[in-house]
Each structure stands twice: as C-alpha cells, then as structure tokens.
Scaffold this motif. Sequence first.
Motif, PDB file in Angstrom:
ATOM      1  N   THR A 110       0.925  -1.166  -0.123  1.00 49.11           N
ATOM      2  CA  THR A 110       0.125  -0.066  -0.007  1.00 49.11           C
ATOM      3  C   THR A 110       0.867   1.227   0.008  1.00 49.11           C
ATOM      4  OG1 THR A 110      -0.309  -0.042   2.380  1.00 49.11           O
ATOM      5  CG2 THR A 110      -1.918  -1.094   1.208  1.00 49.11           C
ATOM      6  N   LEU A 111       0.361   2.301  -0.574  1.00 49.48           N
ATOM      7  CA  LEU A 111       1.011   3.727  -0.466  1.00 49.48           C
ATOM      8  C   LEU A 111       0.130   4.577   0.522  1.00 49.48           C
ATOM      9  CD1 LEU A 111       2.749   5.766  -1.516  1.00 49.48           C
ATOM     10  CD2 LEU A 111       1.059   6.435  -3.168  1.00 49.48           C
ATOM     11  N   GLN A 112       0.791   4.862   1.500  1.00 49.97           N
ATOM     12  CA  GLN A 112       0.128   5.590   2.600  1.00 49.97           C
ATOM     13  C   GLN A 112       0.286   6.970   2.791  1.00 49.97           C
ATOM     14  OE1 GLN A 112       2.200   3.664   5.881  1.00 49.97           O
ATOM     15  NE2 GLN A 112       0.840   1.882   6.087  1.00 49.97           N
ATOM     16  N   TYR A 113      -0.558   7.849   3.278  1.00 47.96           N
ATOM     17  CA  TYR A 113      -0.435   9.015   3.404  1.00 47.96           C
ATOM     18  C   TYR A 113      -0.527   9.352   4.825  1.00 47.96           C
ATOM     19  CZ  TYR A 113      -0.700  14.244   3.269  1.00 47.96           C
ATOM     20  OH  TYR A 113      -0.844  15.556   3.464  1.00 47.96           O
ATOM     21  N   HIS A 114       0.235  10.245   5.530  1.00 51.06           N
ATOM     22  CA  HIS A 114       0.377  10.110   6.862  1.00 51.06           C
ATOM     23  C   HIS A 114       0.022  11.770   7.344  1.00 51.06           C
ATOM     24  CE1 HIS A 114       2.338   6.369   8.417  1.00 51.06           C
ATOM     25  NE2 HIS A 114       2.524   6.398   6.920  1.00 51.06           N
ATOM     26  N   PHE A 115      -1.148  11.937   8.008  1.00 51.93           N
ATOM     27  CA  PHE A 115      -1.661  13.170   8.264  1.00 51.93           C
ATOM     28  C   PHE A 115      -0.837  14.034   9.027  1.00 51.93           C
ATOM     29  CE2 PHE A 115      -5.171  10.375   6.535  1.00 51.93           C
ATOM     30  CZ  PHE A 115      -5.630  11.178   5.705  1.00 51.93           C
ATOM     31  N   ASN A 116      -0.361  13.531  10.151  1.00 48.26           N
ATOM     32  CA  ASN A 116       0.290  14.128  11.194  1.00 48.26           C
ATOM     33  C   ASN A 116       1.780  13.782  11.513  1.00 48.26           C
ATOM     34  OD1 ASN A 116       0.499  16.182  13.406  1.00 48.26           O
ATOM     35  ND2 ASN A 116      -0.209  14.651  14.916  1.00 48.26           N
ATOM     36  N   PRO A 117       2.750  13.804  10.451  1.00 50.38           N
ATOM     37  CA  PRO A 117       3.982  12.994  10.483  1.00 50.38           C
ATOM     38  C   PRO A 117       4.761  13.337  11.886  1.00 50.38           C
ATOM     39  CG  PRO A 117       4.058  14.575   8.831  1.00 50.38           C
ATOM     40  CD  PRO A 117       2.674  14.719   9.140  1.00 50.38           C
ATOM     41  N   ALA A 118       4.656  14.692  12.203  1.00 48.24           N
ATOM     42  CA  ALA A 118       5.419  14.918  13.480  1.00 48.24           C
ATOM     43  C   ALA A 118       4.691  14.852  14.658  1.00 48.24           C
ATOM     44  CB  ALA A 118       5.805  16.466  13.198  1.00 48.24           C
ATOM     45  N   GLY A 119       3.728  14.344  14.879  1.00 51.06           N
ATOM     46  CA  GLY A 119       2.966  14.345  16.084  1.00 51.06           C
ATOM     47  C   GLY A 119       3.023  13.035  16.836  1.00 51.06           C
ATOM     48  N   LYS A 120       2.520  13.001  18.079  1.00 55.25           N
ATOM     49  CA  LYS A 120       2.651  11.810  18.809  1.00 55.25           C
ATOM     50  C   LYS A 120       1.454  10.949  18.365  1.00 55.25           C
ATOM     51  CE  LYS A 120       4.819  13.608  22.817  1.00 55.25           C
ATOM     52  NZ  LYS A 120       6.213  12.646  22.704  1.00 55.25           N
ATOM     53  N   LEU A 121       0.515  11.422  17.822  1.00 54.21           N
ATOM     54  CA  LEU A 121      -0.729  10.519  17.444  1.00 54.21           C
ATOM     55  C   LEU A 121      -0.790  10.944  15.793  1.00 54.21           C
ATOM     56  CD1 LEU A 121      -3.286   9.081  18.296  1.00 54.21           C
ATOM     57  CD2 LEU A 121      -4.298  11.116  18.062  1.00 54.21           C
ATOM     58  N   ARG A 122      -0.477   9.727  14.898  1.00 55.20           N
ATOM     59  CA  ARG A 122      -0.343   9.873  13.795  1.00 55.20           C
ATOM     60  C   ARG A 122      -1.341   9.030  12.957  1.00 55.20           C
ATOM     61  NH1 ARG A 122       4.301   9.215  16.064  1.00 55.20           N
ATOM     62  NH2 ARG A 122       4.768   7.114  15.143  1.00 55.20           N
ATOM     63  N   PRO A 123      -2.384   9.547  12.365  1.00 56.20           N
ATOM     64  CA  PRO A 123      -3.247   8.685  11.583  1.00 56.20           C
ATOM     65  C   PRO A 123      -2.853   8.600  10.137  1.00 56.20           C
ATOM     66  CG  PRO A 123      -4.041  10.988  12.117  1.00 56.20           C
ATOM     67  CD  PRO A 123      -2.781  10.820  12.791  1.00 56.20           C
ATOM     68  N   TYR A 124      -3.136   7.540   9.266  1.00 53.58           N
ATOM     69  CA  TYR A 124      -2.847   7.403   8.089  1.00 53.58           C
ATOM     70  C   TYR A 124      -3.873   6.545   7.396  1.00 53.58           C
ATOM     71  CZ  TYR A 124      -1.349   2.776   9.759  1.00 53.58           C
ATOM     72  OH  TYR A 124      -1.499   1.501  10.372  1.00 53.58           O
ATOM     73  N   ALA A 125      -3.889   6.658   5.937  1.00 56.79           N
ATOM     74  CA  ALA A 125      -4.723   5.995   5.031  1.00 56.79           C
ATOM     75  C   ALA A 125      -3.854   5.745   3.814  1.00 56.79           C
ATOM     76  CB  ALA A 125      -5.765   6.823   4.615  1.00 56.79           C
TER      77      ALA A 125
END
Length: 217
Positions: A110-125
């Motif tokens: 899969t190719l993922q997009y990470h929405f909050n790469p610098a955070g402690k909580l990092r959602p992705y799709a």
Amino acid sequence: MLTMPVAVVSFAALASLSTAHAGEGDWLVRARVIGVMPSDDAGSVEPAFPGGTVSVDDAWVPELDFTYFVTDRLGLELILATSPHDISGEGDLAALGTVADTMALPPTLTLQYHFNPAGKLRPYAGVGLNYTMFYNEDASSSLENAIGDTSISLDDSFGLALQAGVDVDLNETWFLNADVKYIDINTTAKLNTGGSINTVDVDLDPVVAGIGIGRRF
C-alpha cells in the motif's frame, strides 16, 4: 510560578522529548495480531450441487509489515502474513460441516499518506494492491465420505486494498499501532472427484483488523 532555573530545566526536558515519527528514508517495522474476517459471497457448487454453497471462516494470526518513507508524509508498506481458513458447507451442503481447509498468503503493498507526521498521534490512510496465493488445500473427511476422494485447488487472486490506521508514540523509538484494511479477494475453487469437476466462485473480500507494536529505524 516557576523560578527561572526551574523554567529553563523544564523547557529543556520538554524539548528533549522526541517522537517516533519517521522522515524521508526511514523505516517502520510493525508486529501485529490480526483478524482476517471474510465477508464472503459464494455461488453454488456447480454442476452437482446447485443448491449448495460455501462460507469461509475467520482467522486470527500474527502479521509483520515494513514501511519505507518516500517523503515525511508518503510511505510504502508491505504486509506479510499467512492465515488458515476452514471452508464450511451451506445450503444443501450444510450437513457436512467443514468441507475443506486452506492456507492463504496475501502479500499486500500500500501507498500510505500520513496526516500528522510530526505528532505523537499519527493517523494514516492507504491504497494498494494485493496478490493472494492459496496453498495446502485439503478436502475434509465429511466431504470425501459423501462424494469420494476429492482434491481441491483455489485460484490465486489479484485485487485492490484499502487501509486506515494510527500510530501512537510510547517513546522516541517505539509506538503502538491499530490498523484496518479491506482487501478484494476473489477465487474459484475446483473440486476434482475421480475426474468429475465441480467449481464454486467465492468473493472473500475480508476486513483485516489488527493491533500491535512498532519500531522506527
């Protein structure tokens, strides 16, 4: 109110707390326990059992995956696992219970997009491709007692995969992970009983949900 020395020390301590987020060129390795839960839709077993069909049972297995970050926000994830599945008779075949079992090996990229790469909580799709291979297919004794010695083969499958998940830092290196995927898996099962062939089309389309722990390299 903080005195100046205490404030300076507190600020320095906070500044030293780094997160486990990955940047371009980094790797994440995760180990998960996953549930592979087919939302199967099967046709009839043709031509001998037009009133009979099958269903595929869930499986819980360990899984390992590797993510390489192309940029701070874009990652490529390869998912590796294998799962055992019982195949049960339905309709006119329900009295037989389990009619076969198989192993599934579904490597998925899969190719993922990470929405909050610098955070402690990092959602992705993510979105990607799956190739599923079936192996160690066996007919059950109940099926062979009913129709005779039978060999079973399942066609490999190629399809789309969708993904969503989140990483949560434990410290600067380790993190927790929760992940869910939908995988398009379609196969045709062939039953060969002394040269007499029956087939059944099965859309497994499993939801794969998992939790685990990961490490940044």
